[in-house]
Design a protein around this motif. Structure first.
Motif, PDB file in Angstrom:
ATOM      1  N   PHE A 120       0.835  -1.204   0.000  1.00 11.20           N
ATOM      2  CA  PHE A 120       0.000   0.000   0.000  1.00 11.20           C
ATOM      3  C   PHE A 120       0.870   1.254   0.000  1.00 11.20           C
ATOM      4  N   ILE A 121       1.873   1.270   0.895  1.00 16.01           N
ATOM      5  CA  ILE A 121       2.759   2.446   0.972  1.00 16.01           C
ATOM      6  C   ILE A 121       3.537   2.614  -0.326  1.00 16.01           C
ATOM      7  N   ARG A 122       3.989   1.453  -0.894  1.00 12.19           N
ATOM      8  CA  ARG A 122       4.758   1.555  -2.137  1.00 12.19           C
ATOM      9  C   ARG A 122       3.901   2.108  -3.268  1.00 12.19           C
ATOM     10  N   LEU A 123       2.633   1.735  -3.330  1.00  9.37           N
ATOM     11  CA  LEU A 123       1.737   2.279  -4.357  1.00  9.37           C
ATOM     12  C   LEU A 123       1.539   3.777  -4.163  1.00  9.37           C
ATOM     13  N   VAL A 124       1.446   4.189  -2.909  1.00 11.55           N
ATOM     14  CA  VAL A 124       1.327   5.627  -2.635  1.00 11.55           C
ATOM     15  C   VAL A 124       2.577   6.349  -3.085  1.00 11.55           C
ATOM     16  N   GLN A 125       3.748   5.713  -2.787  1.00  6.78           N
ATOM     17  CA  GLN A 125       5.007   6.344  -3.200  1.00  6.78           C
ATOM     18  C   GLN A 125       5.083   6.484  -4.718  1.00  6.78           C
ATOM     19  N   LEU A 126       4.479   5.506  -5.407  1.00  2.00           N
ATOM     20  CA  LEU A 126       4.489   5.549  -6.870  1.00  2.00           C
ATOM     21  C   LEU A 126       3.315   6.368  -7.421  1.00  2.00           C
ATOM     22  N   SER A 127       2.559   7.021  -6.505  1.00  2.00           N
ATOM     23  CA  SER A 127       1.403   7.855  -6.883  1.00  2.00           C
ATOM     24  C   SER A 127       0.324   7.039  -7.584  1.00  2.00           C
ATOM     25  N   ALA A 128       0.327   5.705  -7.341  1.00  2.00           N
ATOM     26  CA  ALA A 128      -0.739   4.858  -7.900  1.00  2.00           C
ATOM     27  C   ALA A 128      -1.885   4.854  -6.894  1.00  2.00           C
ATOM     28  N   PHE A 129      -2.578   6.017  -6.814  1.00  9.49           N
ATOM     29  CA  PHE A 129      -3.535   6.195  -5.726  1.00  9.49           C
ATOM     30  C   PHE A 129      -4.784   5.329  -5.884  1.00  9.49           C
ATOM     31  N   ASP A 130      -5.212   5.115  -7.096  1.00  7.78           N
ATOM     32  CA  ASP A 130      -6.375   4.251  -7.294  1.00  7.78           C
ATOM     33  C   ASP A 130      -6.057   2.820  -6.872  1.00  7.78           C
ATOM     34  N   ASP A 131      -4.869   2.315  -7.260  1.00  4.52           N
ATOM     35  CA  ASP A 131      -4.458   0.960  -6.850  1.00  4.52           C
ATOM     36  C   ASP A 131      -4.293   0.891  -5.332  1.00  4.52           C
ATOM     37  N   ALA A 132      -3.750   1.959  -4.777  1.00  7.39           N
ATOM     38  CA  ALA A 132      -3.568   1.988  -3.322  1.00  7.39           C
ATOM     39  C   ALA A 132      -4.913   1.926  -2.617  1.00  7.39           C
ATOM     40  N   ARG A 133      -5.889   2.683  -3.147  1.00 10.41           N
ATOM     41  CA  ARG A 133      -7.220   2.680  -2.533  1.00 10.41           C
ATOM     42  C   ARG A 133      -7.849   1.286  -2.623  1.00 10.41           C
ATOM     43  N   GLU A 134      -7.710   0.613  -3.772  1.00 13.09           N
ATOM     44  CA  GLU A 134      -8.282  -0.722  -3.939  1.00 13.09           C
ATOM     45  C   GLU A 134      -7.647  -1.711  -2.955  1.00 13.09           C
ATOM     46  N   LEU A 135      -6.322  -1.668  -2.815  1.00 20.02           N
ATOM     47  CA  LEU A 135      -5.654  -2.577  -1.883  1.00 20.02           C
ATOM     48  C   LEU A 135      -6.084  -2.298  -0.460  1.00 20.02           C
ATOM     49  N   PHE A 136      -6.181  -1.022  -0.120  1.00 21.15           N
ATOM     50  CA  PHE A 136      -6.570  -0.654   1.239  1.00 21.15           C
ATOM     51  C   PHE A 136      -7.979  -1.166   1.547  1.00 21.15           C
ATOM     52  N   GLU A 137      -8.881  -0.965   0.606  1.00 18.69           N
ATOM     53  CA  GLU A 137     -10.263  -1.375   0.841  1.00 18.69           C
ATOM     54  C   GLU A 137     -10.404  -2.895   0.895  1.00 18.69           C
ATOM     55  N   ALA A 138      -9.501  -3.631   0.151  1.00 14.08           N
ATOM     56  CA  ALA A 138      -9.598  -5.092   0.108  1.00 14.08           C
ATOM     57  C   ALA A 138      -8.914  -5.751   1.299  1.00 14.08           C
ATOM     58  N   ARG A 139      -7.813  -5.179   1.805  1.00 14.97           N
ATOM     59  CA  ARG A 139      -6.991  -5.876   2.785  1.00 14.97           C
ATOM     60  C   ARG A 139      -6.979  -5.253   4.174  1.00 14.97           C
ATOM     61  N   SER A 140      -7.372  -4.012   4.295  1.00 14.01           N
ATOM     62  CA  SER A 140      -7.161  -3.320   5.562  1.00 14.01           C
ATOM     63  C   SER A 140      -8.241  -3.649   6.575  1.00 14.01           C
ATOM     64  N   ASP A 141      -7.949  -3.293   7.790  1.00 16.84           N
ATOM     65  CA  ASP A 141      -8.952  -3.317   8.850  1.00 16.84           C
ATOM     66  C   ASP A 141      -8.790  -2.040   9.660  1.00 16.84           C
ATOM     67  N   ASP A 142      -9.554  -1.924  10.692  1.00 14.59           N
ATOM     68  CA  ASP A 142      -9.530  -0.681  11.471  1.00 14.59           C
ATOM     69  C   ASP A 142      -8.181  -0.413  12.109  1.00 14.59           C
ATOM     70  N   CYS A 143      -7.425  -1.471  12.305  1.00 14.10           N
ATOM     71  CA  CYS A 143      -6.134  -1.298  12.983  1.00 14.10           C
ATOM     72  C   CYS A 143      -5.078  -0.653  12.094  1.00 14.10           C
ATOM     73  N   TRP A 144      -5.269  -0.759  10.798  1.00  8.89           N
ATOM     74  CA  TRP A 144      -4.246  -0.196   9.916  1.00  8.89           C
ATOM     75  C   TRP A 144      -4.025   1.284  10.201  1.00  8.89           C
ATOM     76  N   LEU A 145      -5.110   2.016  10.377  1.00  5.64           N
ATOM     77  CA  LEU A 145      -5.000   3.467  10.516  1.00  5.64           C
ATOM     78  C   LEU A 145      -4.449   3.882  11.874  1.00  5.64           C
ATOM     79  N   LEU A 146      -4.231   2.887  12.761  1.00  6.68           N
ATOM     80  CA  LEU A 146      -3.599   3.199  14.040  1.00  6.68           C
ATOM     81  C   LEU A 146      -2.091   3.361  13.883  1.00  6.68           C
TER      82      LEU A 146
END
Length: 846
Positions: free
Chosen positions: A625-651
């Motif tokens: 996710f961070i690497r996609l953000v670094q590569l400015s692939a924000f749509d891919d980053a959003r898809e990965l975040f929505e598919a794999r993340s949970d509430d703890c990620w944002l902690l």
């Protein structure tokens, strides 16, 4: 003793056969160089008629000891015979059918006279013996037997039918004329008595026969005739016995012969209860000579253990051990020390420093340790000590041209027990077993090929397969030394325990590897213990996060069997998981496109070693996710975040920051798309107003500034210069002008506004002077320096305004100074030029 077996071209020899009288010629059966009387070669022939083996040299060795005193001294030979040389169970087995009663026994050539003693003590019979040897004198002294110290001659008084049994144990092979002896003995049993003979089995005269059996069988210059079953039966029937039974047993023939039918139980063998009764009665009687007591007690121990009476056997061993400690200073409770007893230089020294039956005592103690106590290590050590003691004894005997059959039987059995126990406990016995079973029959433990094969097959189940990693210690010394070394189980366990403790407390990788590489070499004989140290090292390295070292250790030392241990399997899983995780991490960090990130993460996420570890999978998801953000692939980053993340990620701050960037970027993209879609200034300003209320963008000044700049440019594109100026003044400032797109747009705004002002000022000019004033200001205005088109446009507007003000002269002059012919193509300018009247010519006075 050297054996020269016959070759096909060996010439036959003519000589009368002592069994059947056949003159031959007879084939050669064996030659013992220097084995005969006077160091002549000892030759044995094989009778072509009756199959007996015999020596053509019928001279008889001397058995008498000269004048025998009434109180004969015991020497090391008699001591050895009393303790182990006399095979009581073997010599009494053919008499097992005899029962207690009032019978009479005649024993010929009985040496110490154990057969006679058995008949009197166990059966209550009356016995008489004939033997000229010192051994017989010792038997008469120690056992109180009626033994005539003389040969049994043809003219020896022998009342017809005086004896129920005549026993001649290992005698008939010694006499030059066996037929004559048998005729004499037959007088003693009359019509109903039984002659009992034992003699070596001539059919055992073969290269494959074990040395321990072969040497006593041949006994060069002593054994003149070696009967076979057929030849012995022939001579017994030749002297008048109608009923003959002959049994072959372990290289020995038993013969029962009588004129009357033989007892049905004649071939049943040793009567165990009567035999033990005999031994116990003897041991319970008056004080015995120590050597005699030792021999009898050892034979009782042997019988009890063989029958599985282990508790009674242990009681007898205890008594034997007490005597050994008292007489020789040997502590039989410490088998490790017995592995290293110094080897005596002679048989005499051997007998003087230990019980002659020490080999057998140790072997049967090994069985007690294994079967009664469940002590495999103790059993192995006792058995190894028995084998080492036995082979030392056999070598000393062979120097004298003798051997011991019991040692020949017990040594292979002791080796099987010792190596089997060691193998069962985890020792790598293969190298030593291979060495023992590959040596020539004259070396090592003197095993025949058949005994070697039997040993190897008997150990097959306990010999570990050769290791593909660390090699075992290869034998470098004698087989006795190697056997003693492999039986030091306690030493190996202690070394392994010390090593595992040191490994478990090591504070760094170097400490772990230092302990592992300094393991004692003898631990290589114990793969289980050595591998236990290596497994502990693997676990410790995993605990220390020395993952590459742990993996390297497993590759060098380990195999799949390690995974059966939960702690090792867990450590190895952690090592490999961490290794796979680090590899996946490196791959993700090296990705330079969003597609590469997606592929790398998919491969890592589905890998078996990582798929079962939610923590690793989540960590790799965050990294991707961070690497996609670094590569400015924000749509891919959003898809990965929505598919794999949970509430703890944002902690986690890095994830929260990256997600904030994604949200801002996506909001920015949305705002930018909206601005690009605007076709009026009002719409642009609505979007600008919206970003100030956006919760994602409102706190990101750099983002809102970028959107404001884009809005500014869009307003310029829409020619909404006043709105563009207002936005610039409200949001931007001179700092924006460092960006070429903004600077270019601002230049357009400035020009447009200056143009508008100039046009408005020109329209407001009331006379030609005012117009000229405006144009002077335009000429000085910097906004038009790079825009000649706008300057030209304003010049045209000034021309038209002058015409509108009827300032034709000034208009004409303006056009002449600034105008171009192409202005006439511009409609409004062309119309203005048509209004200007032509210039009147001037006339000069003549």
């Amino acid at each position: 003793m050297q054996f020269r077996w016959p070759t096909p071209d060996a010439p036959p020899v003519s000589a009368p056969c002592p069994a059947c009288g056949g003159a031959g010629p007879h084939a050669e059966a064996l030659v013992i160089p220097g084995g005969g009387l006077g160091d002549s070669d000892w030759q044995l022939l094989r009778c072509g008629a009756c199959d007996a083996r015999f020596s053509p040299d019928r001279r008889v060795a001397s058995y008498e000891q000269g004048a025998v005193p009434d109180d004969p001294p015991l020497d090391y030979g008699t001591d050895f015979y009393l303790e182990i040389g006399a095979g009581l169970d073997v010599m009494l087995a053919p008499l097992g059918w005899m029962r207690p009663g009032t019978g009479r026994l005649l024993e010929i050539g009985g040496s110490v006279g154990f057969v006679s003693d058995y008949a009197e003590v166990a059966l209550g019979w009356k016995a008489k013996g004939y033997d000229p040897s010192l051994m017989a004198a010792v038997g008469r002294k120690l056992l109180g037997l009626d033994i005539v110290l003389d040969y049994f001659h043809d003219d020896t008084p022998l009342p017809a039918g005086a004896y129920d049994v005549v026993s001649a144990t290992e005698l008939i092979e010694h006499v030059p004329d066996p037929l004559s002896l048998l005729r004499t003995l037959s007088r003693g049993v009359g019509e109903r008595g039984v002659i009992v003979l034992t003699t070596p089995d001539g059919e055992a005269l073969a290269p494959e026969t074990p040395m321990a059996t072969l040497s006593p069988l041949i006994s060069p210059s002593l054994h003149l005739t070696l009967f076979t079953r057929g030849s012995l039966e022939k001579v017994l029937r030749a002297v008048g016995f109608q009923h003959v039974r002959i049994r072959a047993a372990s290289g020995t023939l038993w013969a029962h012969a009588s004129r009357a039918p033989l007892p049905e139980s004649a071939e049943d063998g040793l009567h165990e209860e009567l035999y033990r009764s005999y031994l116990r009665r003897r041991l319970a009687g008056t004080a015995l000579h120590p050597r005699l007591e030792s021999g009898l007690r050892y034979r009782l121990l042997k019988d009890l253990v063989n029958l599985g009476h282990y508790q009674e056997g242990m009681a007898e061993f205890t008594k034997i051990a007490e005597a050994a400690l008292r007489l020789y200073g040997l502590d039989l409770s410490q088998p490790q020390a017995l592995l290293e007893l110094p080897e005596p230089a002679s048989l005499k020294a051997f007998v003087a420093t230990r019980p002659s039956n020490l080999m057998g005592v140790l072997y049967f103690r090994a069985i007690l340790a294994n079967n009664l106590e469940g002590d495999a290590a103790g059993a192995a050590t006792y058995a190894a000590a028995a084998a080492i003691t036995g082979i030392g004894m056999r070598r000393l005997l062979q120097r004298l041209g003798m051997d011991n059959g019991e040692a020949g039987l017990l040594i292979p059995a002791a080796l099987r027990l010792a190596l089997g126990c060691m193998g069962g406990m985890g020792a790598d016995i293969r190298p030593l077993a291979d060495l023992i079973t590959q040596l020539p029959v004259t070396e090592g433990f003197l095993l025949s090929p058949a005994e070697q094969d039997e040993l190897k097959s008997g150990l097959a189940g306990t010999m570990a397969a050769p290791s593909a990693t660390r090699a075992a210690v290869q034998p470098t010394g004698t087989v006795e030394a190697e056997l003693a070394a492999i039986c030091r189980a306690d030493q190996a366990r202690a070394a392994a325990a010390a090593a595992t403790t040191a490994i478990a407390t090591a504070v760094d990788t170097a400490g772990v590897m230092r302990v592992l590489e300094s393991l004692p070499p003898f631990l290589a004989r114990w793969p289980g213990l050595r591998n236990g140290c290596a497994k502990q090292a693997l676990v410790r390295l995993a605990q220390l996060s020395a993952l590459s070292d742990a993996e390297a250790l497993y590759q060098e030392w380990g195999d799949d069997s390690w995974l059966a241990e939960e702690s090792v399997a867990l450590a190895l899983t952690l090592v490999r998981r961490r290794s796979a995780y680090e590899a996946a991490t490196a791959t993700l960090q090296a990705c330079d496109t969003a597609e590469n990130v997606r592929v790398a993460f998919s491969q890592a996420f589905t890998a078996p070693i990582l798929s079962g570890d939610p923590a690793s999978a989540a960590s790799l998801g965050k990294l991707a996710f961070i690497r996609l953000v670094q590569l400015s692939a924000f749509d891919d980053a959003r898809e990965l975040f929505e598919a794999r993340s949970d509430d703890c990620w944002l902690l986690e701050r890095p994830i929260a920051d990256a997600w904030s960037m994604v949200a801002c970027a996506l909001a920015k993209q949305k705002a930018e798309a909206a601005l690009h879609a605007c076709d009026t200034a009002a719409q642009v300003m609505t979007v600008v107003t919206a970003i100030t209320d956006d919760p994602v963008l409102s706190h990101r000044e750099e983002m809102t500034a970028q959107i404001a700049k884009l809005a500014f440019i869009r307003l310029v594109q829409l020619s909404a210069f006043d709105d563009a100026r207002s936005l610039f003044e409200a949001w931007g400032g001179d700092g924006w002008l460092s960006e070429p797109p903004i600077a270019g747009a601002w230049s357009m705004v400035a020009c447009a506004l200056a143009k508008q002002k100039a046009e408005a000022d020109l329209q407001a000019a009331a006379d030609a002077a005012a117009v000229m004033g405006v144009m002077a200001q335009v000429a000085d205005h910097g906004s038009f320096q790079d825009r000649p088109d706008i300057a030209t446009h304003i010049a045209k507007v000034a021309l038209i305004r002058l015409v509108q003000l009827s300032a034709y002269k000034e208009a004409r002059a303006w056009f002449q100074e600034y105008g171009q012919e192409d202005w006439r193509q511009d409609g409004p300018v062309a119309t203005a030029l048509e209004v200007i009247p032509p210039e009147q010519p001037r006339f000069r006075r003549a």
